[in-house]
Structure formats: C-alpha cells, structure tokens
Design a protein around this motif. Sequence first.
Motif, PDB file in Angstrom:
ATOM      1  N   GLU A  18     -39.164  61.394  -7.985  1.00  0.00           N
ATOM      2  CA  GLU A  18     -40.354  61.166  -8.933  1.00  0.00           C
ATOM      3  C   GLU A  18     -41.021  59.836  -8.464  1.00  0.00           C
ATOM      4  OE1 GLU A  18     -40.932  62.760 -11.751  1.00  0.00           O
ATOM      5  OE2 GLU A  18     -39.156  63.879 -12.216  1.00  0.00           O
ATOM      6  N   TRP A  19     -42.428  60.168  -8.992  1.00  0.00           N
ATOM      7  CA  TRP A  19     -43.059  58.875  -8.908  1.00  0.00           C
ATOM      8  C   TRP A  19     -43.187  58.357 -10.245  1.00  0.00           C
ATOM      9  CZ3 TRP A  19     -44.550  56.787  -4.487  1.00  0.00           C
ATOM     10  CH2 TRP A  19     -44.432  57.514  -3.272  1.00  0.00           C
ATOM     11  N   ALA A  20     -42.218  57.455 -10.335  1.00  0.00           N
ATOM     12  CA  ALA A  20     -42.096  56.609 -11.788  1.00  0.00           C
ATOM     13  C   ALA A  20     -42.330  55.319 -11.892  1.00  0.00           C
ATOM     14  CB  ALA A  20     -40.689  56.769 -12.318  1.00  0.00           C
ATOM     15  N   GLU A  21     -42.382  54.694 -13.023  1.00  0.00           N
ATOM     16  CA  GLU A  21     -42.807  53.319 -13.212  1.00  0.00           C
ATOM     17  C   GLU A  21     -41.594  52.365 -12.721  1.00  0.00           C
ATOM     18  OE1 GLU A  21     -45.010  52.206 -16.553  1.00  0.00           O
ATOM     19  OE2 GLU A  21     -46.287  54.248 -16.555  1.00  0.00           O
ATOM     20  N   GLU A  22     -40.421  53.034 -12.483  1.00  0.00           N
ATOM     21  CA  GLU A  22     -39.444  52.027 -12.156  1.00  0.00           C
ATOM     22  C   GLU A  22     -39.691  51.522 -10.708  1.00  0.00           C
ATOM     23  OE1 GLU A  22     -38.803  55.355 -12.779  1.00  0.00           O
ATOM     24  OE2 GLU A  22     -37.330  55.473 -14.343  1.00  0.00           O
ATOM     25  N   ALA A  23     -38.999  50.510 -10.455  1.00  0.00           N
ATOM     26  CA  ALA A  23     -39.171  49.830  -9.053  1.00  0.00           C
ATOM     27  C   ALA A  23     -38.533  50.813  -8.052  1.00  0.00           C
ATOM     28  CB  ALA A  23     -38.115  48.601  -8.687  1.00  0.00           C
ATOM     29  N   ASP A  24     -39.378  50.526  -6.822  1.00  0.00           N
ATOM     30  CA  ASP A  24     -39.104  52.028  -5.912  1.00  0.00           C
ATOM     31  C   ASP A  24     -37.710  51.969  -5.645  1.00  0.00           C
ATOM     32  OD1 ASP A  24     -40.433  53.850  -3.733  1.00  0.00           O
ATOM     33  OD2 ASP A  24     -39.004  52.348  -2.597  1.00  0.00           O
ATOM     34  N   PRO A  28     -35.733  58.059  -9.416  1.00  0.00           N
ATOM     35  CA  PRO A  28     -34.760  59.321  -9.336  1.00  0.00           C
ATOM     36  C   PRO A  28     -35.577  60.295  -8.591  1.00  0.00           C
ATOM     37  CG  PRO A  28     -36.028  59.005 -11.549  1.00  0.00           C
ATOM     38  CD  PRO A  28     -36.481  58.013 -10.492  1.00  0.00           C
ATOM     39  N   LEU A  29     -34.506  61.463  -8.500  1.00  0.00           N
ATOM     40  CA  LEU A  29     -35.304  62.737  -7.968  1.00  0.00           C
ATOM     41  C   LEU A  29     -35.987  63.220  -8.974  1.00  0.00           C
ATOM     42  CD1 LEU A  29     -32.113  64.209  -6.275  1.00  0.00           C
ATOM     43  CD2 LEU A  29     -34.143  63.066  -5.290  1.00  0.00           C
ATOM     44  N   THR A  54     -20.417  59.462   6.096  1.00  0.00           N
ATOM     45  CA  THR A  54     -21.824  59.643   5.406  1.00  0.00           C
ATOM     46  C   THR A  54     -22.210  58.109   4.865  1.00  0.00           C
ATOM     47  OG1 THR A  54     -21.606  61.814   4.592  1.00  0.00           O
ATOM     48  CG2 THR A  54     -23.299  60.300   3.808  1.00  0.00           C
ATOM     49  N   LEU A  55     -23.209  57.622   5.982  1.00  0.00           N
ATOM     50  CA  LEU A  55     -23.913  56.315   5.483  1.00  0.00           C
ATOM     51  C   LEU A  55     -25.175  56.812   4.769  1.00  0.00           C
ATOM     52  CD1 LEU A  55     -23.696  54.506   8.801  1.00  0.00           C
ATOM     53  CD2 LEU A  55     -22.260  54.392   6.968  1.00  0.00           C
ATOM     54  N   CYS A  56     -25.391  56.338   3.491  1.00  0.00           N
ATOM     55  CA  CYS A  56     -26.252  56.711   2.622  1.00  0.00           C
ATOM     56  C   CYS A  56     -26.923  55.508   2.110  1.00  0.00           C
ATOM     57  CB  CYS A  56     -25.721  57.347   1.388  1.00  0.00           C
ATOM     58  SG  CYS A  56     -26.920  58.080  -0.045  1.00  0.00           S
ATOM     59  N   SER A  57     -28.352  55.547   1.987  1.00  0.00           N
ATOM     60  CA  SER A  57     -28.982  54.478   1.389  1.00  0.00           C
ATOM     61  C   SER A  57     -28.715  54.249   0.043  1.00  0.00           C
ATOM     62  CB  SER A  57     -30.501  54.608   1.636  1.00  0.00           C
ATOM     63  OG  SER A  57     -31.258  53.709   0.588  1.00  0.00           O
ATOM     64  N   SER A  58     -28.662  52.983  -0.616  1.00  0.00           N
ATOM     65  CA  SER A  58     -28.440  52.659  -1.845  1.00  0.00           C
ATOM     66  C   SER A  58     -29.363  52.973  -2.861  1.00  0.00           C
ATOM     67  CB  SER A  58     -27.838  51.150  -2.026  1.00  0.00           C
ATOM     68  OG  SER A  58     -29.147  50.277  -1.701  1.00  0.00           O
ATOM     69  N   ALA A  59     -30.421  53.270  -2.550  1.00  0.00           N
ATOM     70  CA  ALA A  59     -31.579  53.683  -3.495  1.00  0.00           C
ATOM     71  C   ALA A  59     -31.264  54.951  -4.493  1.00  0.00           C
ATOM     72  CB  ALA A  59     -32.744  54.110  -2.552  1.00  0.00           C
ATOM     73  N   VAL A  60     -31.621  55.076  -5.522  1.00  0.00           N
ATOM     74  CA  VAL A  60     -31.106  55.952  -6.647  1.00  0.00           C
ATOM     75  C   VAL A  60     -31.495  57.309  -6.079  1.00  0.00           C
ATOM     76  CG1 VAL A  60     -31.507  56.985  -8.617  1.00  0.00           C
ATOM     77  CG2 VAL A  60     -31.191  54.658  -8.529  1.00  0.00           C
ATOM     78  N   ARG A  61     -32.566  57.601  -5.278  1.00  0.00           N
ATOM     79  CA  ARG A  61     -33.116  59.111  -4.988  1.00  0.00           C
ATOM     80  C   ARG A  61     -31.921  59.576  -3.791  1.00  0.00           C
ATOM     81  NH1 ARG A  61     -37.011  55.401  -3.806  1.00  0.00           N
ATOM     82  NH2 ARG A  61     -37.703  55.091  -1.669  1.00  0.00           N
ATOM     83  N   THR A  62     -31.497  58.469  -2.979  1.00  0.00           N
ATOM     84  CA  THR A  62     -30.858  58.866  -1.737  1.00  0.00           C
ATOM     85  C   THR A  62     -29.248  59.313  -2.340  1.00  0.00           C
ATOM     86  OG1 THR A  62     -30.428  56.646  -1.352  1.00  0.00           O
ATOM     87  CG2 THR A  62     -32.022  57.969   0.069  1.00  0.00           C
ATOM     88  N   ARG A  63     -28.956  58.321  -3.283  1.00  0.00           N
ATOM     89  CA  ARG A  63     -27.581  58.652  -3.788  1.00  0.00           C
ATOM     90  C   ARG A  63     -27.484  60.102  -4.592  1.00  0.00           C
ATOM     91  NH1 ARG A  63     -27.892  53.179  -6.299  1.00  0.00           N
ATOM     92  NH2 ARG A  63     -27.720  54.063  -8.210  1.00  0.00           N
TER      93      ARG A  63
END
Length: 172
Positions: A18-24, A28-29, A54-63
């Motif tokens: 999503e292009w949301a108002e949250e911090a980058d 979320p997806l 698996t090494l996954c970025s800690s960002a919400v969209r990657t998780r």
Amino acid sequence: MSVDVLRRIVIVRHAKAEWAEEADHERPLAERGRRDAPVAGRWLASAGITPELTLCSSAVRTRETWKLMVHELPQRPKTVYEDRMYEASLGELIALINETSDDVNDLLLVGHNPSVHALADALAGDAEGDALARMARGGFPTAAIAVLTFQGSWKSVEHGAGRLTAYWSPQE
C-alpha cells in the motif's frame, strides 16, 4: 560439510504494498500483494525449492509477504527477520549472505528493490535459457523471484559467482 556442495540463493522482492500514510517501514501489503504472495509460494513449492534458512527484512510488507508465501511450502524453514535488509545496499546484502553458515545449502532472501534486483544481477555470472533476459526485461517487479546456484562457501559469494537458474514473476 564440504564447501564444494551446490548451494542455492533464492531472491524475492516483497509483494505489492500500500502507499499509506504510515512510515515506509510500516507499510502493509495491498490487496494485490496479498493475492500474489501465496502464488509466489506455490511457485516455489512447485519448483521444489524448500529453503533451509530465510533472511527477511523487518519491514511490515516483507514480513507479510513471507508469512503468506511460507504457508504454501511443504516445510517451514528457519526464518530470521533482519533489520539490516531494510534499505540495504548491494554490498550489505552480499555481506549478509557471506555471514551464512555453510551448514545451510538453500538460502532465501525477502527484501526490497532496488537492492534485490541489483543483487540478482550482480550475482548472475551466467544463466540458463532466457532467464537473464526475462529478468532484465521485467525489472524485478513485486513478488518476483530469482533463483541462483553456485558452488563453494557462502563466504565466497561475490559478483558473478552464481548461475541464474530460474526467474519468475506474477506479471509474466
């Protein structure tokens, strides 16, 4: 364990966010991302790819991407949510790969563009069939997957060390 074994690196770009108002970091997806991530997981399963780590970025969209993908796999690999993957440079991603234990043969990374595309490009010394041309033409869209193999220790991973054996995108 011999360091001459064939190893595999699976590079995944997170699904559409999503292009949301949250911090980058907290984005979320989007609905399309929630549809594409399980499809990507099914592609991995159908290709017989079952990573050990698996090494996954800690960002919400990657998780979120990884959680939707992993449900499609026959077994769940160990997963490490790695803060260093968020906004990582190409060199930082290679350094993370170099830290991987040689007990791991199949490593999967879930990260962000432009670094995941740069990583796949940099590691691919050669390719099977038209995989490299398709990856270059596609620009590594959301939920895209590149699969590379190489022989040697994870510490030896560097530019041109791998062979691009598969490239998949939900947009193909």
